[in-house]
Design a protein around this motif. Structure first.
Motif, short mmCIF file in Angstrom:
data_model
loop_
_atom_site.label_atom_id
_atom_site.label_comp_id
_atom_site.label_asym_id
_atom_site.label_seq_id
_atom_site.Cartn_x
_atom_site.Cartn_y
_atom_site.Cartn_z
N VAL A 144 0.84 -1.20 0.00
CA VAL A 144 0.00 0.00 0.00
C VAL A 144 0.87 1.25 0.00
CG1 VAL A 144 -1.91 -1.16 1.19
CG2 VAL A 144 -0.17 0.06 2.53
N ALA A 145 0.24 2.37 -0.33
CA ALA A 145 0.96 3.65 -0.38
C ALA A 145 1.31 4.13 1.03
CB ALA A 145 0.10 4.70 -1.08
N HIS A 192 -7.64 -3.95 -5.40
CA HIS A 192 -6.36 -4.15 -6.08
C HIS A 192 -5.55 -2.85 -6.10
CE1 HIS A 192 -7.13 -8.04 -8.62
NE2 HIS A 192 -7.64 -8.14 -7.40
N LEU A 193 -6.22 -1.76 -6.40
CA LEU A 193 -5.53 -0.46 -6.43
C LEU A 193 -5.00 -0.09 -5.05
CD1 LEU A 193 -7.96 1.50 -8.77
CD2 LEU A 193 -5.57 0.92 -9.27
N LEU A 194 -5.78 -0.32 -4.02
CA LEU A 194 -5.33 -0.04 -2.66
C LEU A 194 -4.09 -0.87 -2.33
CD1 LEU A 194 -5.65 1.14 0.21
CD2 LEU A 194 -7.29 -0.71 0.67
N ALA A 195 -4.12 -2.15 -2.64
CA ALA A 195 -3.02 -3.03 -2.29
C ALA A 195 -1.73 -2.69 -3.03
CB ALA A 195 -3.40 -4.49 -2.58
N VAL A 217 -7.41 -10.57 2.78
CA VAL A 217 -6.07 -11.14 2.98
C VAL A 217 -5.05 -10.36 2.16
CG1 VAL A 217 -4.66 -13.22 2.84
CG2 VAL A 217 -7.10 -13.42 3.36
N ILE A 218 -5.40 -10.06 0.92
CA ILE A 218 -4.48 -9.36 0.03
C ILE A 218 -4.15 -7.97 0.55
CG2 ILE A 218 -4.30 -8.33 -2.28
CD1 ILE A 218 -6.00 -10.80 -3.24
N VAL A 219 -5.16 -7.21 0.94
CA VAL A 219 -4.93 -5.85 1.43
C VAL A 219 -4.07 -5.88 2.69
CG1 VAL A 219 -6.04 -3.83 2.47
CG2 VAL A 219 -6.96 -4.83 0.36
N LEU A 242 -14.29 -1.12 5.53
CA LEU A 242 -13.41 0.04 5.55
C LEU A 242 -11.99 -0.51 5.41
CD1 LEU A 242 -12.55 2.95 5.86
CD2 LEU A 242 -12.66 2.67 8.35
N ALA A 243 -11.39 -0.29 4.26
CA ALA A 243 -10.03 -0.74 4.01
C ALA A 243 -9.19 0.48 3.67
CB ALA A 243 -9.99 -1.73 2.85
N ALA A 244 -7.99 0.54 4.25
CA ALA A 244 -7.21 1.77 4.07
C ALA A 244 -5.75 1.54 4.41
CB ALA A 244 -7.77 2.89 4.96
#
Length: 259
Positions: A144-145, A192-195, A217-219, A242-244
């Motif tokens: 992630v960023a 996908h973009l978040l990860a 799991v991926i994130v 909520l994923a971040a």
């Protein structure tokens, strides 16, 4: 987990199953399908059913003692291991000829998600992860960023129908005003973009665990935080996300809960 169980072998099996489903999906993408309606009025096609059958066949041959919970044919078996499968997540996109559809395969061990494969055969990418093993996009490690302020953040929303009738809708509006930009990539795409560092926050209020188990799991393995909108761990009853990136997850959660 038992000493005889290999998470890597399970991942190999899941990736093989996802590839088998991809072949089914690509076939019907080229040739077209008749659309039917489920009892809840959502669309379903022969592609959904045949993709799940292909996945069940491969996983069942390797792990006959594992339980299986699929979108099209329900849940069979009991035990410590439970496979969670949506063979064609994004059927509405599929029937309207847009590429935002995927196959989602996850493995849960005693209530904990340990493996995820997210295959987007028309979009053209696959992500996977195992607990402690990192996250990968087509074989390359992703993360992630490092975004650490809301003013720099890109937010993406997906299914938010329920949230529009919730007091948190206004809070989400304030978050959007304070962020850098808002998008609505939806489905597998924004996870996908978040990860891989392409955006920073994902909010959804109307999901099914089969849609997001593998993505959770991926994130997480990419360094992100993944919960429901109340901050709870994802489980079989999860209905929101909520994923971040780590710093922003707590900020967004706190603001959404301040209602």
């Amino acid at each position: 987990m038992s000493d005889t169980f290999s998470l890597q072998q399970a991942l190999d099996t899941a990736r093989e199953a996802a590839q088998a489903a991809a072949e089914v999906i690509r076939h019907y993408w080229r040739h077209g399908v008749r659309v039917e309606r489920k009892a809840d009025d959502t669309p379903v096609t022969v592609a959904d059913r045949e993709a799940e059958q292909a996945i069940r066949r491969i996983i069942g041959e390797r792990y006959p003692d594992h339980a299986f919970y699929g979108e099209e044919f329900g849940r069979q078996g009991e035990g410590d291991f439970l496979w969670l499968v949506d063979p064609l997540d994004g059927t509405k996109s599929f029937v309207r000829r847009t590429p935002f559809l995927s196959t989602q395969i996850a493995l849960m061990h005693r209530g904990q998600l340990v493996l995820g494969v997210s295959s987007a055969p028309i979009f053209g990418e696959t992500m996977w992860a195992t607990v402690g093993g990192g996250a990968f996009l087509d074989g390359e490690t992703v993360h992630v960023a490092g975004t650490d302020t809301l003013a720099q953040a890109s937010i993406s929303t997906g299914n938010v129908a329920t949230l529009t009738a919730d007091a948190r809708w206004d809070a989400l509006g304030q978050l959007i005003r304070d962020s850098n930009r808002i998008r609505g990539y939806g489905d597998f795409c924004h996870y996908h973009l978040l990860a891989r560092g392409g955006l920073d926050v994902v909010v959804e209020s109307d999901v099914n665990i089969l849609d997001i188990a593998a993505l959770a799991v991926i994130v997480r393995e990419a360094g992100g935080v993944f919960s429901d909108l109340d901050g709870n761990e994802p489980g079989l009853d999860t209905r929101s996300v909520l994923a971040a990136v780590p710093v922003l997850h707590e900020t967004v959660l706190r603001r959404l809960q301040r209602t």
